[in-house]
Design a protein around this motif. Structure first.
Motif, PDB file in Angstrom:
ATOM      1  N   ALA A 127      13.509 -15.044  -9.552  1.00  0.00           N
ATOM      2  CA  ALA A 127      13.300 -13.903  -8.663  1.00  0.00           C
ATOM      3  C   ALA A 127      14.471 -12.930  -8.698  1.00  0.00           C
ATOM      4  O   ALA A 127      14.473 -11.942  -7.965  1.00  0.00           O
ATOM      5  CB  ALA A 127      13.064 -14.377  -7.229  1.00  0.00           C
ATOM      6  N   GLU A 128      15.475 -13.222  -9.549  1.00  0.00           N
ATOM      7  CA  GLU A 128      16.638 -12.349  -9.731  1.00  0.00           C
ATOM      8  C   GLU A 128      17.346 -12.057  -8.403  1.00  0.00           C
ATOM      9  O   GLU A 128      17.642 -10.914  -8.064  1.00  0.00           O
ATOM     10  CB  GLU A 128      16.227 -11.055 -10.441  1.00  0.00           C
ATOM     11  N   LYS A 129      17.623 -13.134  -7.677  1.00  0.00           N
ATOM     12  CA  LYS A 129      18.262 -13.003  -6.370  1.00  0.00           C
ATOM     13  C   LYS A 129      19.713 -13.442  -6.439  1.00  0.00           C
ATOM     14  O   LYS A 129      20.028 -14.473  -7.035  1.00  0.00           O
ATOM     15  CB  LYS A 129      17.544 -13.860  -5.329  1.00  0.00           C
ATOM     16  N   ARG A 130      20.594 -12.675  -5.818  1.00  0.00           N
ATOM     17  CA  ARG A 130      21.954 -13.131  -5.618  1.00  0.00           C
ATOM     18  C   ARG A 130      21.993 -13.910  -4.304  1.00  0.00           C
ATOM     19  O   ARG A 130      20.965 -14.045  -3.620  1.00  0.00           O
ATOM     20  CB  ARG A 130      22.930 -11.950  -5.603  1.00  0.00           C
ATOM     21  N   LEU A 131      23.169 -14.429  -3.953  1.00  0.00           N
ATOM     22  CA  LEU A 131      23.300 -15.252  -2.758  1.00  0.00           C
ATOM     23  C   LEU A 131      22.844 -14.488  -1.509  1.00  0.00           C
ATOM     24  O   LEU A 131      22.155 -15.044  -0.638  1.00  0.00           O
ATOM     25  CB  LEU A 131      24.744 -15.721  -2.598  1.00  0.00           C
ATOM     26  N   GLY A 132      23.225 -13.220  -1.415  1.00  0.00           N
ATOM     27  CA  GLY A 132      22.827 -12.416  -0.262  1.00  0.00           C
ATOM     28  C   GLY A 132      21.323 -12.271  -0.135  1.00  0.00           C
ATOM     29  O   GLY A 132      20.766 -12.267   0.969  1.00  0.00           O
ATOM     30  N   ASP A 133      20.636 -12.153  -1.279  1.00  0.00           N
ATOM     31  CA  ASP A 133      19.176 -12.062  -1.263  1.00  0.00           C
ATOM     32  C   ASP A 133      18.541 -13.378  -0.837  1.00  0.00           C
ATOM     33  O   ASP A 133      17.558 -13.390  -0.088  1.00  0.00           O
ATOM     34  CB  ASP A 133      18.656 -11.671  -2.650  1.00  0.00           C
ATOM     35  N   LEU A 134      19.081 -14.482  -1.328  1.00  0.00           N
ATOM     36  CA  LEU A 134      18.547 -15.792  -0.973  1.00  0.00           C
ATOM     37  C   LEU A 134      18.669 -16.042   0.528  1.00  0.00           C
ATOM     38  O   LEU A 134      17.747 -16.567   1.165  1.00  0.00           O
ATOM     39  CB  LEU A 134      19.289 -16.889  -1.743  1.00  0.00           C
ATOM     40  N   ALA A 135      19.803 -15.663   1.100  1.00  0.00           N
ATOM     41  CA  ALA A 135      20.029 -15.883   2.527  1.00  0.00           C
ATOM     42  C   ALA A 135      19.204 -14.928   3.396  1.00  0.00           C
ATOM     43  O   ALA A 135      18.695 -15.321   4.452  1.00  0.00           O
ATOM     44  CB  ALA A 135      21.517 -15.724   2.845  1.00  0.00           C
ATOM     45  N   ALA A 136      19.067 -13.678   2.951  1.00  0.00           N
ATOM     46  CA  ALA A 136      18.377 -12.670   3.755  1.00  0.00           C
ATOM     47  C   ALA A 136      16.874 -12.639   3.518  1.00  0.00           C
ATOM     48  O   ALA A 136      16.144 -11.983   4.256  1.00  0.00           O
ATOM     49  CB  ALA A 136      18.975 -11.288   3.468  1.00  0.00           C
ATOM     50  N   GLY A 137      16.416 -13.343   2.470  1.00  0.00           N
ATOM     51  CA  GLY A 137      14.990 -13.311   2.163  1.00  0.00           C
ATOM     52  C   GLY A 137      14.556 -11.967   1.613  1.00  0.00           C
ATOM     53  O   GLY A 137      13.547 -11.403   2.043  1.00  0.00           O
ATOM     54  N   THR A 138      15.307 -11.441   0.643  1.00  0.00           N
ATOM     55  CA  THR A 138      15.021 -10.122   0.082  1.00  0.00           C
ATOM     56  C   THR A 138      14.959 -10.194  -1.442  1.00  0.00           C
ATOM     57  O   THR A 138      15.452 -11.140  -2.052  1.00  0.00           O
ATOM     58  CB  THR A 138      16.104  -9.104   0.481  1.00  0.00           C
ATOM     59  N   ILE A 139      14.369  -9.167  -2.040  1.00  0.00           N
ATOM     60  CA  ILE A 139      14.390  -8.983  -3.486  1.00  0.00           C
ATOM     61  C   ILE A 139      14.725  -7.523  -3.758  1.00  0.00           C
ATOM     62  O   ILE A 139      14.554  -6.657  -2.889  1.00  0.00           O
ATOM     63  CB  ILE A 139      13.045  -9.334  -4.160  1.00  0.00           C
ATOM     64  N   VAL A 140      15.199  -7.244  -4.968  1.00  0.00           N
ATOM     65  CA  VAL A 140      15.503  -5.873  -5.377  1.00  0.00           C
ATOM     66  C   VAL A 140      14.494  -5.475  -6.438  1.00  0.00           C
ATOM     67  O   VAL A 140      14.352  -6.163  -7.459  1.00  0.00           O
ATOM     68  CB  VAL A 140      16.941  -5.739  -5.922  1.00  0.00           C
ATOM     69  N   ILE A 141      13.776  -4.382  -6.196  1.00  0.00           N
ATOM     70  CA  ILE A 141      12.692  -3.969  -7.079  1.00  0.00           C
ATOM     71  C   ILE A 141      12.949  -2.567  -7.615  1.00  0.00           C
ATOM     72  O   ILE A 141      13.784  -1.826  -7.095  1.00  0.00           O
ATOM     73  CB  ILE A 141      11.336  -3.974  -6.350  1.00  0.00           C
ATOM     74  N   GLN A 142      12.211  -2.226  -8.659  1.00  0.00           N
ATOM     75  CA  GLN A 142      12.235  -0.853  -9.148  1.00  0.00           C
ATOM     76  C   GLN A 142      11.451   0.018  -8.176  1.00  0.00           C
ATOM     77  O   GLN A 142      10.346  -0.343  -7.768  1.00  0.00           O
ATOM     78  CB  GLN A 142      11.628  -0.767 -10.545  1.00  0.00           C
ATOM     79  N   ALA A 143      12.040   1.160  -7.816  1.00  0.00           N
ATOM     80  CA  ALA A 143      11.366   2.073  -6.905  1.00  0.00           C
ATOM     81  C   ALA A 143      10.263   2.801  -7.645  1.00  0.00           C
ATOM     82  O   ALA A 143      10.252   2.877  -8.876  1.00  0.00           O
ATOM     83  CB  ALA A 143      12.367   3.072  -6.316  1.00  0.00           C
ATOM     84  N   ASP A 144       9.343   3.359  -6.890  1.00  0.00           N
ATOM     85  CA  ASP A 144       8.244   4.088  -7.496  1.00  0.00           C
ATOM     86  C   ASP A 144       8.752   5.328  -8.198  1.00  0.00           C
ATOM     87  O   ASP A 144       9.571   6.078  -7.672  1.00  0.00           O
ATOM     88  CB  ASP A 144       7.229   4.509  -6.426  1.00  0.00           C
ATOM     89  N   THR A 145       8.273   5.554  -9.422  1.00  0.00           N
ATOM     90  CA  THR A 145       8.656   6.728 -10.187  1.00  0.00           C
ATOM     91  C   THR A 145       7.419   7.346 -10.795  1.00  0.00           C
ATOM     92  O   THR A 145       6.315   6.834 -10.712  1.00  0.00           O
ATOM     93  CB  THR A 145       9.617   6.347 -11.336  1.00  0.00           C
ATOM     94  N   GLY A 146       7.631   8.452 -11.484  1.00  0.00           N
ATOM     95  CA  GLY A 146       6.539   9.103 -12.217  1.00  0.00           C
ATOM     96  C   GLY A 146       5.450   9.557 -11.294  1.00  0.00           C
ATOM     97  O   GLY A 146       5.684  10.295 -10.344  1.00  0.00           O
ATOM     98  N   ASN A 147       4.180   9.087 -11.585  1.00  0.00           N
ATOM     99  CA  ASN A 147       3.064   9.557 -10.800  1.00  0.00           C
ATOM    100  C   ASN A 147       3.012   8.923  -9.424  1.00  0.00           C
ATOM    101  O   ASN A 147       2.180   9.290  -8.607  1.00  0.00           O
ATOM    102  CB  ASN A 147       1.744   9.273 -11.530  1.00  0.00           C
ATOM    103  N   LYS A 148       3.909   7.968  -9.182  1.00  0.00           N
ATOM    104  CA  LYS A 148       3.958   7.373  -7.850  1.00  0.00           C
ATOM    105  C   LYS A 148       4.928   8.165  -6.992  1.00  0.00           C
ATOM    106  O   LYS A 148       6.029   7.744  -6.681  1.00  0.00           O
ATOM    107  CB  LYS A 148       4.387   5.903  -7.934  1.00  0.00           C
ATOM    108  N   ASN A 149       4.511   9.329  -6.607  1.00  0.00           N
ATOM    109  CA  ASN A 149       5.369  10.245  -5.879  1.00  0.00           C
ATOM    110  C   ASN A 149       5.631   9.710  -4.481  1.00  0.00           C
ATOM    111  O   ASN A 149       4.709   9.280  -3.796  1.00  0.00           O
ATOM    112  CB  ASN A 149       4.689  11.623  -5.793  1.00  0.00           C
ATOM    113  N   THR A 150       6.871   9.738  -4.055  1.00  0.00           N
ATOM    114  CA  THR A 150       7.196   9.246  -2.730  1.00  0.00           C
ATOM    115  C   THR A 150       6.654  10.170  -1.644  1.00  0.00           C
ATOM    116  O   THR A 150       6.587   9.782  -0.491  1.00  0.00           O
ATOM    117  CB  THR A 150       8.728   9.122  -2.566  1.00  0.00           C
ATOM    118  N   ASN A 151       6.316  11.403  -1.977  1.00  0.00           N
ATOM    119  CA  ASN A 151       5.663  12.296  -1.030  1.00  0.00           C
ATOM    120  C   ASN A 151       4.157  12.117  -1.176  1.00  0.00           C
ATOM    121  O   ASN A 151       3.548  12.623  -2.115  1.00  0.00           O
ATOM    122  CB  ASN A 151       6.059  13.755  -1.295  1.00  0.00           C
ATOM    123  N   LEU A 152       3.564  11.367  -0.257  1.00  0.00           N
ATOM    124  CA  LEU A 152       2.148  11.053  -0.357  1.00  0.00           C
ATOM    125  C   LEU A 152       1.284  12.301  -0.255  1.00  0.00           C
ATOM    126  O   LEU A 152       1.547  13.185   0.549  1.00  0.00           O
ATOM    127  CB  LEU A 152       1.762  10.081   0.758  1.00  0.00           C
TER     128      LEU A 152
END
Length: 260
Positions: A147-172
């Motif tokens: 899951a590509e987690k560092r210690l902080g991610d394992l403890a916090a229950g988080t993951i780091v993902i690629q943000a939406d780009t291209g046609n996935k415009n953040t302005n809906l």
């Protein structure tokens, strides 16, 4: 190392979301950018603190004794540590999992269930960051953890993902049908039953729907629509309103409520 590894999560609303993990390269780039900004902030603070300390030293020694200089040093170290951790906590909280570096690298932090992180997760990740960076512990964990987690991610229950780009415009882009139904929706149901996390899931779907197959899009929108209808107590939709249009109207109502 799992380059461009993809993960799927099922939310409490039974909505399945798929994400592409950020990878160590993108995370390293984001960290380099963040550290450059952070270094400027720390240097600025040090110059300001040295100026203030110089002004206070003579008076402080007279009233508080010879240990006044040590107290100033201790206070400065505490503030430096607070700036270091606070930088990541502040930006990841108000920018929904992004710092300036992560925004430039087009990655962000989310919770394991696909929801945006909040203050507790951001704080825990920041507090464990120094441990992750000792002997590159975090880098080894990212490389050898699926899951590509560092210690902080394992403890916090988080993951780091690629943000939406291209046609996935953040302005809906909301359709005319969604805008039209939005004006009726507030009269038909109580949207206050929905939590911010519920709207985050709706937004995630609306951002990603254009990249889905027609079958997946229809199935997911119907499932999510039924979940939202159950929460707000709306038994049926008007015959001419699709699940997509309904979700657009719900999210538009949330956007408008945030403006007031």
């Amino acid at each position: 190392m799992h380059l461009f590894n993809r993960v799927k999560f099922r939310t409490p609303e039974s909505v399945e979301l798929e994400f592409t993990l950020a990878g160590i390269g993108s995370r390293a780039l984001a960290l380099v950018i963040d550290y450059q900004i952070l270094a400027l902030l720390l240097v600025l603070f040090i110059f300001i603190w040295l100026f203030i300390s110089e002004q206070l030293m003579d008076v402080g020694v007279e009233f508080f004794g010879a240990y006044f200089g040590l107290w100033l040093t201790a206070i400065s170290l505490l503030i430096l540590a607070s700036i270091y951790a606070g930088y990541f906590v502040f930006f990841e909280t108000i920018w929904h999992g992004q710092t300036p570096g992560k925004r430039i690298a087009k990655i962000r932090v989310i919770r394991d269930d696909g929801r945006p992180i909040s203050l507790p997760q951001a704080a825990l990740r920041a507090l464990l960051r120094p441990i992750d960076e000792i002997l590159f512990i975090g880098a080894f964990l990212i490389i050898f953890n699926q899951a590509e987690k560092r210690l902080g991610d394992l403890a916090a229950g988080t993951i780091v993902i690629q943000a939406d780009t291209g046609n996935k415009n953040t302005n809906l882009v909301i359709s005319e049908g969604g805008k039209s139904f939005y004006s009726q929706l507030s009269q038909m149901a109580d949207l206050s039953q929905l939590l911010p996390d519920d709207f985050a899931i709706i937004r995630e779907y609306l951002l990603r729907r254009n990249g889905m197959s027609n079958k997946s899009k229809a199935s997911l929108s119907l499932k999510l629509s039924q979940q939202v209808q159950s929460i707000i107590g709306l038994e049926t939709l008007p015959a001419d309103i699709s699940a997509d249009v309904f979700l657009e109207a719900v999210y538009l109502a949330y956007q408008q409520s945030e403006l007031y």
